[in-house]
Write an enzyme that holds these catalytic residues in place. Structure first.
Site: not given
Length: 843
Positions: A236-237
């Site tokens: 995920d970011w």
């Protein structure tokens, strides 16, 4: 030569390509390059990969992305409530087409995190509390997307079921424990049994003390070795916290930028903390991803289109997912002859929510006005009257000031330190709206200093009414707001994360109530400083300001007068339709709900209107269950519309009118208040504490003695004029083939055609079982359409081991005990015998 020509499906060719990559090129492929893209290697014909959210609408990412539209499908809870594998497969195919319009190779979704608690802010973009329903429906979407050469990346592996402290909370459960295996990891098993996504996104949080991005047990052991998954894994970011452990754990791609990789990874190789050969596996994985998405690689600008096929599908999904929860005395469908005078109450009747907030939201090309559609539908009857009153306000934040009230240009000037005397702006421009939003550095203008700078916004506000109004500023730094050269509001820099800035604007909105005169111009002068420090962990730093204004919202009797207008309308009507619920301001990525009651004064309004109304139906919007206990016994009908996408207005109206018979079924339990769920007291995460799944396996309908606290149960939903019956249940066990086959006759003895969801539950063996097991577990389902008087024999097949086993924590394997089990379908129940005990551990 096309840049993709050297990527082939031949394993030897990929190995040859791998051998030509330099160390620096290998490292570059293991991190993102832009916020939504990875780099390529042009000299070897290796193209970049572009990714985009989400299955509810492929979000644009170009320079004008804030203004660009895309087809907006219903939120995932609505999709789950269709219980329709074939329909969601069609959605996947349409998403592939939409992705190609945006030059996207990988769609970031679907999201299959479990609805652990009805306060989960991101539940609207997840399917269900049940792992089998989540996995099977998600698998249908994945298969549809990948049928046309676009990749799907389900998320978030695993346990990202809360937004509070999601970047850091620690789930205090072993990956080898029953809770994770039978509920949270089980959703992924069901997904991977029916589909093969090109990528899997790892979650932000920790599990058993380790971030998912560096958790070898979860990724290398379970996902890769035990389940045999060979696709790519991406973070995920900003969810990667170290350089070496994620390589060892099996994380292929760090997104969105090389924060822990890049130069740090090159240095780790040079210092022999990581062998260069260890990079070959993730690089190969990402080359395979490019290969599998080859048909979607194109060098074309993003675009949107009005696609009638997509619009029709959006309507079919919305109307199939709407759930009729209450319909006393057949108050619905609406009959203009029986109830010619209709009062419509609520802001959502003219401006309905179509999606939740965050990365699963998108801007539709159009929306529909249910009140106007109802007025049009009944216009043919000269005796009909359809009247709308907005009633109480529902917004959680003050809206941006309408440009029609700004009677001079919106000017913004930027100043860098050190301030000159007098200060001289480095850049001045005229804005179309009083709103600036930047993430950097760099910013725009690119020479704006991220620290120590400030901006000045000026304009003139001219209200249309006299009264006490609300003026607000959403701000990332300290600011001072002046009216007619007098400072009226000064606020320090808010405590803020990048995620807060993107998804939770109420955290950095400051308000003031002011008496203002109609038609009187007020000069606005707003000065805001940059933040005092940059964000940690490489996240971009926000630099933004928005001027907001709402007339007539600060008087003590505002809600009261709005409720009075609704009561008067209801008193004069034959039936009252109240449109209520939540919007993307209340349910969003980035934060959890504080409670599950209706926001604002909506519940009070419903209670007061119910006292005056002859008949009353409430249409609810939202992704999560809503606490209806204060008013549900006072109303005649309740319809749950979810967040129904761009075609939701028409779908809701057609269901209300009976043009479509409701056939949605709840994918998540609605409790009698938030206290009813098993997770109450264990949710959400708290600073400095580990998260305990104190409810264990008791998620949703699996909770022990759950019935007494349930308002509407998992799988519940009503129809119009349909009455389904079940009979002739037969169960056959074929242990040699490892399957359980069941057949049941389903009939409709009602007066209208309708669709029934056939739900097959397995009741575990009770005699001598070594562990506690839920009373029932969903193991198969299908949806059938039946005409009045029609019956059909429905056949379903289940994997024997998956249907009957539990996870043995001591032996770390699945265990199927021999003995007598039962299958329950509707009111039918039939026992079957498992003759041999089995231990197993595979997908």
């Amino acid at each position: 030569m096309n840049v993709t020509s050297l990527i082939t499906k031949d394993k030897a060719s990929i190995e040859a390509l791998l051998s030509q990559l330099t160390l620096e090129e290998k490292v570059s492929l293991l991190s993102g390059h832009q916020f939504n893209a990875t780099p390529g290697v042009p000299r070897l014909g290796i193209p970049p990969i572009k990714v985009a959210d989400s299955i509810n609408g492929i979000r644009p990412s170009g320079p004008s992305s804030e203004d660009e539209t895309t087809t907006c499908f219903p939120s995932t809870t609505c999709l789950a409530s269709t219980w329709d594998v074939e329909l969601l497969g069609r959605l996947g195919e349409q998403l592939a087409h939409q992705a190609k319009l945006k030059s996207v190779q990988v769609v970031l979704g679907p999201t299959i995190n479990i609805h652990r608690d009805p306060r989960g802010g991101r539940n609207f973009e997840c399917f269900s509390e049940d792992p089998l329903l989540s996995g099977r429906l998600a698998g249908a979407i994945v298969n549809g997307i990948q049928k046309h050469g676009v990749g799907a990346c389900p998320k978030h592996f695993v346990c990202n079921d809360s937004e509070t402290l999601r970047h850091s909370y620690d789930i205090a459960e072993s990956p080898h424990g029953r809770t994770l295996r039978e509920v949270y990891l089980a959703a992924w098993q069901h997904l991977l049994r029916v589909s093969d996504p090109v990528a899997v996104m790892l979650a932000y949080n920790k599990v058993d003390g380790l971030f998912c991005s560096e958790n070898e047990t979860l990724v290398a052991d379970i996902l890769r070795k035990t389940w045999g998954y060979q696709g790519a894994t991406i973070s995920d970011w900003f969810a990667v916290h170290s350089t070496v452990p994620p390589i060892r754990a099996g994380l292929d791609l760090e997104m969105p930028f090389p924060i822990t990789r890049g130069d740090r990874l090159l240095e780790a190789v040079r210092e022999r903390l990581v062998a260069e050969e260890e990079l070959d596996a993730p690089v190969t994985s990402l080359l395979r991803l490019r290969d599998r998405t080859k048909p979607s690689h194109q060098d074309a600008p993003e675009r949107s289109e009005l696609n009638e096929e997509a619009n029709a599908l959006a309507y079919e999904l919305a109307s199939s997912g709407i759930v009729l929860l209450k319909n006393d005395d057949d108050v619905l469908p609406l009959d203009p002859l029986r109830t010619p005078n209709i009062a419509i109450v609520g802001e959502f009747a003219t401006d309905p929510p179509v999606t939740g907030g965050g990365s699963a939201s998108c801007k539709p090309p159009y929306t529909q006005n249910p009140a106007a559609l109802l007025q049009s539908a009944f216009a043919a009857n000269p005796s009909s009257q359809v009247h709308h009153v907005p009633s109480v306000r529902t917004n959680a934040i003050i809206p941006i000031v309408p440009t029609s009230l700004l009677t001079s240009p919106i000017t913004i000037s930027y100043y860098n330190p050190p301030n000159q005397s007098p200060p001289t702006p480095i850049h001045t421009t005229i804005l179309p709206t009083p709103h600036i939003s930047m993430l950097g550095p760099p910013f725009d203008p690119p020479f704006l200093s991220p620290l120590g700078s400030h901006l000045v916004l000026t304009t003139t506000l001219t209200p249309t009414t006299t009264g006490t109004h609300t003026l607000a500023v959403r701000h990332t730094g300290a600011f001072t707001l002046s009216l007619n050269s007098t400072a009226v509001l000064s606020v320090p820099e808010p405590t803020l994360t990048t995620s807060d800035y993107l998804f939770h604007p109420s955290l950095y909105e400051s308000r003031i109530h002011l008496p203002l005169q109609a038609s009187h111009p007020y000069s606005i002068h707003l000065t805001m400083s940059s933040r005092s420090s940059l964000m940690s962990h490489g996240e971009p730093t926000p630099y933004g300001v928005t001027l907001c204004f709402e007339e007539g919202t600060a008087s003590d009797d505002d809600d009261g007068s709005r409720i009075d207008s609704a009561v008067l309308a209801a008193f004069n009507a034959d039936i009252t339709l109240i449109f209520a619920g939540r919007s993307d301001q209340h349910e969003s990525e980035g934060f959890d709900l504080p409670h599950i009651k209706l926001p604002g004064a909506q519940a009070e309004m419903i209670r007061e209107v119910a006292k005056a109304a002859k008949k009353i139906v409430v249409v609810l919007y939202g992704g999560n269950p809503i606490d209806v206990e204060e008013w549900v016994d006072e109303v005649d009908g309740v319809v749950f519309a979810h967040f129904p996408g761009q075609e939701g207005g028409r779908a809701v109206v057609d269901v209300l009118r009976g043009e479509r018979s409701p056939c949605g079924r709840l994918a998540t339990t609605w409790w009698r208040g938030v206290e009813g769920g098993g997770s109450f007291g264990w949710f959400p995460a708290r600073e400095g504490e580990v998260v305990r799944y104190g409810e264990g396996l008791g998620v949703g309908y699996r909770k022990e003695n759950e019935g007494e606290k349930v308002r509407w149960g998992f799988g519940f939903g009503l129809g119009y004029g349909t009455e389904f019956w079940y009979g002739e249940l037969e169960v056959e066990v074929l242990e040699g083939e490892g399957v359980v086959r069941c057949a049941v006759r389903v009939g409709n003895k009602g007066r209208r055609e309708g669709k029934e969801v056939v739900q097959v539950y397995v009741v575990p063996r009770s005699e001598g079982c070594k562990v506690w097991r839920p009373e029932r577990e969903l193991k198969a389902f299908t949806k059938v359409r039946l005409e009045p008087g029609e019956s059909r024999r429905v056949e379903l097949e289940m994997d024997l081991k998956a249907a009957c086993s539990y996870w043995d924590e001591n032996e770390r394997c699945w265990r199927m005990e021999k003995g007598t089990y039962c299958v329950r379908v509707g009111d039918q129940i039939q026992s079957f015998v498992v003759a041999s005990a089995v231990e197993w551990n595979h997908l």
